[in-house]
Design a protein around this motif. Structure first.
Motif, PDB file in Angstrom:
ATOM      1  N   GLY A  17      13.520  34.994  58.519  1.00  0.00           N
ATOM      2  CA  GLY A  17      12.902  35.221  57.386  1.00  0.00           C
ATOM      3  C   GLY A  17      11.541  35.769  57.779  1.00  0.00           C
ATOM      4  O   GLY A  17      11.065  36.655  57.061  1.00  0.00           O
ATOM      5  N   MET A  18      10.913  35.356  58.497  1.00  0.00           N
ATOM      6  CA  MET A  18       9.381  35.752  59.081  1.00  0.00           C
ATOM      7  C   MET A  18       9.874  37.335  59.706  1.00  0.00           C
ATOM      8  O   MET A  18       9.010  38.222  59.272  1.00  0.00           O
ATOM      9  CB  MET A  18       8.962  35.067  60.253  1.00  0.00           C
ATOM     10  CG  MET A  18       7.420  35.517  60.816  1.00  0.00           C
ATOM     11  SD  MET A  18       6.873  34.364  61.703  1.00  0.00           S
ATOM     12  CE  MET A  18       5.443  35.556  62.481  1.00  0.00           C
ATOM     13  N   LYS A  19      10.896  37.487  60.410  1.00  0.00           N
ATOM     14  CA  LYS A  19      10.912  38.782  60.900  1.00  0.00           C
ATOM     15  C   LYS A  19      11.270  39.765  59.695  1.00  0.00           C
ATOM     16  O   LYS A  19      10.938  40.862  59.946  1.00  0.00           O
ATOM     17  CB  LYS A  19      12.225  38.461  62.012  1.00  0.00           C
ATOM     18  CG  LYS A  19      12.636  39.978  62.737  1.00  0.00           C
ATOM     19  CD  LYS A  19      13.845  39.437  63.674  1.00  0.00           C
ATOM     20  CE  LYS A  19      14.075  40.832  64.155  1.00  0.00           C
ATOM     21  NZ  LYS A  19      15.082  40.556  65.456  1.00  0.00           N
ATOM     22  N   PHE A  20      12.164  39.236  58.765  1.00  0.00           N
ATOM     23  CA  PHE A  20      12.445  40.439  57.732  1.00  0.00           C
ATOM     24  C   PHE A  20      10.974  40.461  56.888  1.00  0.00           C
ATOM     25  O   PHE A  20      10.975  41.538  56.698  1.00  0.00           O
ATOM     26  CB  PHE A  20      13.605  39.536  57.008  1.00  0.00           C
ATOM     27  CG  PHE A  20      13.745  40.330  55.444  1.00  0.00           C
ATOM     28  CD1 PHE A  20      14.387  41.444  55.616  1.00  0.00           C
ATOM     29  CD2 PHE A  20      13.260  39.824  54.461  1.00  0.00           C
ATOM     30  CE1 PHE A  20      14.676  42.149  54.135  1.00  0.00           C
ATOM     31  CE2 PHE A  20      13.344  40.227  53.178  1.00  0.00           C
ATOM     32  CZ  PHE A  20      14.247  41.550  53.014  1.00  0.00           C
ATOM     33  N   ALA A  21      10.297  39.482  56.697  1.00  0.00           N
ATOM     34  CA  ALA A  21       8.938  39.804  55.932  1.00  0.00           C
ATOM     35  C   ALA A  21       8.205  40.749  56.703  1.00  0.00           C
ATOM     36  O   ALA A  21       7.552  41.843  55.864  1.00  0.00           O
ATOM     37  CB  ALA A  21       8.390  38.496  55.520  1.00  0.00           C
ATOM     38  N   ILE A  22       7.865  40.738  57.919  1.00  0.00           N
ATOM     39  CA  ILE A  22       7.179  41.592  58.690  1.00  0.00           C
ATOM     40  C   ILE A  22       7.704  42.886  58.773  1.00  0.00           C
ATOM     41  O   ILE A  22       6.980  43.792  58.561  1.00  0.00           O
ATOM     42  CB  ILE A  22       6.686  40.797  60.267  1.00  0.00           C
ATOM     43  CG1 ILE A  22       5.883  39.519  59.865  1.00  0.00           C
ATOM     44  CG2 ILE A  22       5.897  41.970  60.951  1.00  0.00           C
ATOM     45  CD1 ILE A  22       5.698  39.134  61.227  1.00  0.00           C
ATOM     46  N   THR A  38       2.467  26.796  52.369  1.00  0.00           N
ATOM     47  CA  THR A  38       3.095  27.710  51.291  1.00  0.00           C
ATOM     48  C   THR A  38       4.149  26.696  50.749  1.00  0.00           C
ATOM     49  O   THR A  38       5.147  26.929  49.933  1.00  0.00           O
ATOM     50  CB  THR A  38       3.831  28.784  51.602  1.00  0.00           C
ATOM     51  OG1 THR A  38       4.997  28.437  52.720  1.00  0.00           O
ATOM     52  CG2 THR A  38       2.950  29.994  51.979  1.00  0.00           C
ATOM     53  N   VAL A  39       4.007  25.230  50.758  1.00  0.00           N
ATOM     54  CA  VAL A  39       4.650  24.204  50.135  1.00  0.00           C
ATOM     55  C   VAL A  39       3.660  23.255  49.500  1.00  0.00           C
ATOM     56  O   VAL A  39       2.540  23.035  49.855  1.00  0.00           O
ATOM     57  CB  VAL A  39       5.692  23.713  50.910  1.00  0.00           C
ATOM     58  CG1 VAL A  39       6.656  24.490  51.599  1.00  0.00           C
ATOM     59  CG2 VAL A  39       4.975  23.151  52.321  1.00  0.00           C
ATOM     60  N   PRO A  40       4.315  22.567  48.466  1.00  0.00           N
ATOM     61  CA  PRO A  40       3.343  21.452  47.751  1.00  0.00           C
ATOM     62  C   PRO A  40       3.155  20.301  48.731  1.00  0.00           C
ATOM     63  O   PRO A  40       4.079  20.279  49.698  1.00  0.00           O
ATOM     64  CB  PRO A  40       4.129  20.953  46.473  1.00  0.00           C
ATOM     65  CG  PRO A  40       5.081  21.895  46.424  1.00  0.00           C
ATOM     66  CD  PRO A  40       5.444  22.516  47.656  1.00  0.00           C
ATOM     67  N   SER A  41       2.157  19.776  48.757  1.00  0.00           N
ATOM     68  CA  SER A  41       1.690  18.367  49.371  1.00  0.00           C
ATOM     69  C   SER A  41       2.775  17.394  48.788  1.00  0.00           C
ATOM     70  O   SER A  41       3.261  17.238  47.914  1.00  0.00           O
ATOM     71  CB  SER A  41       0.254  18.044  49.448  1.00  0.00           C
ATOM     72  OG  SER A  41       0.057  17.501  48.234  1.00  0.00           O
ATOM     73  N   PRO A  56       9.146  30.221  51.470  1.00  0.00           N
ATOM     74  CA  PRO A  56       8.019  29.498  52.008  1.00  0.00           C
ATOM     75  C   PRO A  56       7.641  30.388  53.258  1.00  0.00           C
ATOM     76  O   PRO A  56       6.624  30.649  53.265  1.00  0.00           O
ATOM     77  CB  PRO A  56       8.260  28.155  52.129  1.00  0.00           C
ATOM     78  CG  PRO A  56       9.205  27.793  51.167  1.00  0.00           C
ATOM     79  CD  PRO A  56      10.212  29.061  50.916  1.00  0.00           C
ATOM     80  N   VAL A  57       8.554  30.722  54.139  1.00  0.00           N
ATOM     81  CA  VAL A  57       8.267  31.468  55.278  1.00  0.00           C
ATOM     82  C   VAL A  57       7.907  32.829  54.728  1.00  0.00           C
ATOM     83  O   VAL A  57       6.760  33.627  55.260  1.00  0.00           O
ATOM     84  CB  VAL A  57       9.450  31.487  56.235  1.00  0.00           C
ATOM     85  CG1 VAL A  57       9.212  32.301  57.498  1.00  0.00           C
ATOM     86  CG2 VAL A  57       9.989  30.288  56.492  1.00  0.00           C
ATOM     87  N   TYR A  58       8.818  33.493  53.909  1.00  0.00           N
ATOM     88  CA  TYR A  58       8.332  34.789  53.532  1.00  0.00           C
ATOM     89  C   TYR A  58       6.924  34.973  52.789  1.00  0.00           C
ATOM     90  O   TYR A  58       6.183  35.925  53.154  1.00  0.00           O
ATOM     91  CB  TYR A  58       9.552  35.066  52.290  1.00  0.00           C
ATOM     92  CG  TYR A  58       9.465  36.569  51.764  1.00  0.00           C
ATOM     93  CD1 TYR A  58      10.011  37.703  52.607  1.00  0.00           C
ATOM     94  CD2 TYR A  58       8.832  36.833  50.630  1.00  0.00           C
ATOM     95  CE1 TYR A  58      10.130  38.989  52.005  1.00  0.00           C
ATOM     96  CE2 TYR A  58       8.677  38.128  50.037  1.00  0.00           C
ATOM     97  CZ  TYR A  58       9.544  39.183  50.750  1.00  0.00           C
ATOM     98  OH  TYR A  58       9.393  40.412  50.283  1.00  0.00           O
ATOM     99  N   VAL A  59       6.791  34.140  51.914  1.00  0.00           N
ATOM    100  CA  VAL A  59       5.463  34.004  51.241  1.00  0.00           C
ATOM    101  C   VAL A  59       4.188  33.743  52.399  1.00  0.00           C
ATOM    102  O   VAL A  59       3.098  34.316  52.138  1.00  0.00           O
ATOM    103  CB  VAL A  59       5.325  32.834  49.998  1.00  0.00           C
ATOM    104  CG1 VAL A  59       3.944  32.719  49.822  1.00  0.00           C
ATOM    105  CG2 VAL A  59       6.235  33.182  49.079  1.00  0.00           C
ATOM    106  N   ALA A  60       4.420  33.093  53.408  1.00  0.00           N
ATOM    107  CA  ALA A  60       3.487  32.627  54.513  1.00  0.00           C
ATOM    108  C   ALA A  60       3.211  34.057  55.206  1.00  0.00           C
ATOM    109  O   ALA A  60       1.908  34.384  55.353  1.00  0.00           O
ATOM    110  CB  ALA A  60       4.003  31.788  55.518  1.00  0.00           C
TER     111      ALA A  60
END
Length: 830
Positions: free
Chosen positions: A71-76, A182-185, A382-386
């Motif tokens: 997901g991070m790889k895809f977002a970048i 990027t997640v709630p506490s 959440p990974v994508y948003v981060a």
């Protein structure tokens, strides 16, 4: 921190450049490098036996971690292809494996902090111009790892954006000034769980947390919130994370047994998938029964938990998962990536494993079979948003325009201002880091819905600022398919207080306040006693003034006693009139003559004195009661004493009769009556001195009234006043009970003997009841004693004589009474 960093430099040089097998393909050069910390693997193999700072390897693949990294790889890659975000700038990434182990995450973190272009960290006094290898870091996933790495990154003020760490500790901006998520506490999660319990009225529950920062921290927050909402935690347990520990099995068994003892139907579980799996397996093995399990995203979406044999038998599973929509194009991206080569081949090619190296360290990493199935449930947003949060901050730090971005050096700390203040868009939504440096997107409530052996995650509610539930969609896995109850305490009604049940301080029963107490406040655990002058019925919320209680004139018992008094007064008056009319007859003279009239008058006064005991008493009436009664009885008994002495002298002491008879038969007999009366008067003065009866207000005798009665202050004074009359009665009895008279003659002594016997009998009963009674019946006892005594004397001494006068006048002759009068009529002696 600096000394620790210097000690770790050699470790970084030796190991950091040798990536674990699973993270080998996740690196790409770029103008700005974004670091990534993801759990590709799990179950480290050589951590406990590790004696040198060598590379730590993982035993098997963690599919979710692999998907998150993709997901991070895809977002970048998507950002690099964008024409509006960072135009002309290429982001690079360096994604490393954490293996869920702090030592592995720390190794990669130290590598990220090495000076750009080197493998060393400089020990400087000022790091303002320091340029580490990465501009920002995405990850790691767990709170435990973030608490380790966040302190390190916060020292250099390198932005760190976690996609899964929810611990409330990480909200502390002083300790972790560069940490974001990027997640709630967990605070938001706990609020959602508490609202769910309140919605169904479940306030008797068990809570279990895994022995890590996530489990302990969430459980700590939940315990505090539950207490504030009157939810009782019957059992609060911790389960081990290291399942290889020899004590782990016994700890799990003990936890299940303790849950079973509490008889709760609701279990809240804060744990990751492996500890949760172990607990659920033991619950099924022990036969815990069907419960309602409330879980979180950490385990309810895990295929490990759902693959447990006979998992349907645990009951109903409700879970809160983050509101995260699907990332557009991501599934297609992964599908194309996996279809480009066979999966087994991709595992080796993508993970950097040579085909000719069967003994390499990636041999046990596992294949990617089942990865497409995990794509449907794994949360990638959440990974994508981060990744996009860092890109937008970098875009503003560089001052990019639509035409392009200037190529300038950007220090990591320069991104913090833009991340704190600027909203950004990702996946078609608008996000902003809140005060706690998190994006609170809310939660979805899902239900494990089984159809035969097929599991689907059925959405049944959502939570943002409030909880909304579609109750009709929830089918509880109970015997009757109905909503289970798990209630220990309930809202007590007005007039009820809480009584703690067992050893659970928050669990109670509702108990009615007893009489003469009242319920004061909602939080009161005891009933408040009413003031002495007030009372309250059972289950009361206030006290009322007591009414006064005494013997009222109009109540039935008083009316009956007054009627009896009237009869006695009538009899005494008629007897007095009859005696007065026949005063000169032998019978009246033998009975005492004018002294008998005086005695009848005193009996009338004695009967009338019973009125002193009816109505509201006062201090003056209390003083008068005993004295009036004692003086009247004394006056009557003194006349009978004179007659008793006369009889005794004539029958038992005939030799002394000529000397003493004038003192008891002639006018001097009145002196003896007066002497007796004056002596009683002297005793009454002593009674007043020692302690007369006084008015008391008894608040304990009656529940709703205050009893007004005359209380005996001094029993010695009481005995002195009445004891003298007892002595007179005893003398009268001694003088008359042995007198024998022929059958054809009148026995003057018999009436006195019976009168005294009745007096003693009445007195015995009176003393017993009078000393023990302390109610409204106490004055009744005194009235009955007075009336019975008056009636007894009338019936035994005077009424028989009246009957002779009226019905047997032939017996009222001198000859008949010769033996008792000795021929000396009373009028001759007067």
């Amino acid at each position: 921190v600096i000394p620790k960093l210097l000690l770790c430099v050699s470790f970084v040089r030796a190991a950091a450049l040798q990536p674990t097998c699973l993270s080998a393909p996740f690196r790409r050069a770029g103008d700005y490098i974004i670091g990534g910390l993801f759990p590709f693997g799990m179950d480290t193999t050589n951590l406990t036996a590790r004696s040198e700072p060598t590379l730590v390897t993982c035993e098997r693949l963690f599919a979710d971690g692999f998907i998150w990294a993709l997901g991070m790889k895809f977002a970048i890659e998507e950002i690099n292809n964008s024409t509006s975000l960072l135009p002309g700038v290429k982001l690079g990434y360096d994604i490393r494996d954490t293996c869920f182990e702090p030592v592995v995450a720390l190794q990669s973190s130290l590598l990220f902090l090495t000076q750009n272009g080197t493998t060393s960290i400089g020990a400087l006094c000022d790091y303002t111009d320091y340029q580490p290898r990465v501009t920002a870091v995405i990850g790691p996933h767990s709170s435990d790892l973030c608490l380790v790495t966040a302190k390190l990154f916060s020292f250099f003020l390198v932005p760190q954006v976690s996609y899964g760490a929810s611990s409330e500790k990480l909200s502390n901006k002083e300790l972790f000034p560069s940490f974001y998520r990027t997640v709630p506490s967990d605070k938001n999660l706990v609020e959602a769980v508490v609202l769910l319990l309140i919605k169904f009225g479940w306030n008797w529950i068990a809570t279990i947390g895994s022995n890590d920062e996530y489990g302990r921290g969430a459980q700590r927050l939940f315990s505090s919130a539950a207490k504030n909402h009157s939810i009782c935690i019957a059992y609060e347990g911790i389960i081990p994370v290291d399942l290889a520990d020899p004590k782990a099995k016994s700890q799990l068994e003990e936890t299940v047994q303790l849950i079973n003892k509490t008889s709760v139907n609701i279990i809240v579980l804060f744990a990751f998938n492996q500890p949760a799996q172990a607990l659920l397996e033991h619950s099924i093995r022990v036969g815990l029964g069907k419960k309602v399990w409330i879980g979180t995203e950490a385990w309810v979406l895990s295929d490990i938990a759902t693959s447990i044999p006979n998992i349907q038998s645990i009951g109903t599973v409700l879970g809160f998962i983050m509101k995260a929509g699907p990332v557009r194009g991501f599934q297609k991206y992964v599908s194309e990536l996996l279809s480009s080569v066979p999966q087994d081949g991709y595992c080796r090619e993508a993970l950097g494993v040579p085909a000719r190296a069967p003994g390499s360290r990636c041999q046990r990493c596992g294949s990617l079979h089942g990865l497409p199935a995990r794509l449907r449930s794994s949360q990638v947003e959440p990974v994508y948003v981060a990744a996009y949060s860092v890109a937008h901050a970098l875009h503003r730090a560089l001052g990019c325009t639509r035409a392009g971005c200037p190529r300038a050096a950007v220090r990591p700390w320069q991104l913090l201002h833009f991340m704190n203040t600027t909203p950004f868009e990702a996946n078609g939504q608008r996000f902003r880091f809140e005060q706690a440096r998190s994006t609170n997107t809310g939660y979805k409530l899902i239900l494990w819905h089984w159809k035969n052996t097929t599991l689907t995650y059925l959405p049944v509610g959502d939570y943002e600022e409030s909880l909304n539930i579609s109750e009709s969609k929830i089918q509880f896995h109970t015997a009757d398919k109905k909503e289970p109850t798990s209630e220990c305490l309930r809202e007590c009604k007005p007039g009820q207080v809480r009584r703690i049940k067992g050893f659970h301080l928050c669990c109670y029963d509702c108990t009615d306040c007893p009489e003469n107490t009242f319920w004061s406040t909602n939080e009161s655990s005891t009933c408040t006693p009413c003031p002495e002058h007030q009372w309250a019925p059972a289950r009361s919320t206030r006290c009322s003034d007591r009414s006064e209680r005494y013997l009222f004139w109009d109540e039935a018992l008083a009316v009956a006693l007054l009627t009896l008094m009237a009869i006695i007064l009538l009899l005494a008056s008629l007897a007095a009139l009859l005696f007065m009319k026949h005063l000169e007859t032998p019978l009246v003279q033998a009975a005492g003559g004018r002294r008998s009239l005086f005695a009848l008058f005193v009996l009338i006064l004695l009967a009338l004195s019973s009125c002193l005991y009816i109505g509201k008493p006062s201090s003056e009436l209390c003083v008068m009661q005993q004295m009036v009664c004692a003086l009247c009885i004394n006056a009557c008994f003194s006349t009978l004493l004179v007659k008793s002495l006369e009889i005794a002298l004539e029958t038992e002491f005939p030799r002394w009769a000529p000397t003493f008879l004038p003192w008891v038969t002639q006018g001097r007999a009145w002196l003896l009556v007066a002497l007796c009366f004056l002596t009683e008067g002297l005793f009454c003065c002593c009674y007043l001195r020692l302690g007369p009866d006084s008015l008391v207000r008894d608040y304990k005798a009656l529940p709703a009234e205050v009893l007004l009665l005359c209380s005996t202050e001094s029993w010695a004074a009481f005995a002195l006043v009445h004891g003298y009359n007892i002595c007179l009665a005893f003398v009268c009895f001694l003088c008359t009970f042995m007198v024998a008279t022929p059958d054809d003659k009148y026995n003057a002594a018999r009436g006195i003997t019976f009168a005294m016997a009745i007096y003693f009998t009445i007195w015995i009963f009176f003393v017993v009841y009078f000393a023990t009674l302390n109610t409204v019946l106490r004055p009744v006892t005194q009235i009955c004693t007075i009336l019975m005594l008056s009636l007894g004397i009338l019936g035994t001494y005077y009424i028989p004589k009246c009957c002779i006068i009226l019905f047997k006048p032939d017996l009222n002759t001198v000859d008949y009474f010769l033996s008792s009068t000795k021929g000396r009529p009373e009028d001759n002696s007067q």
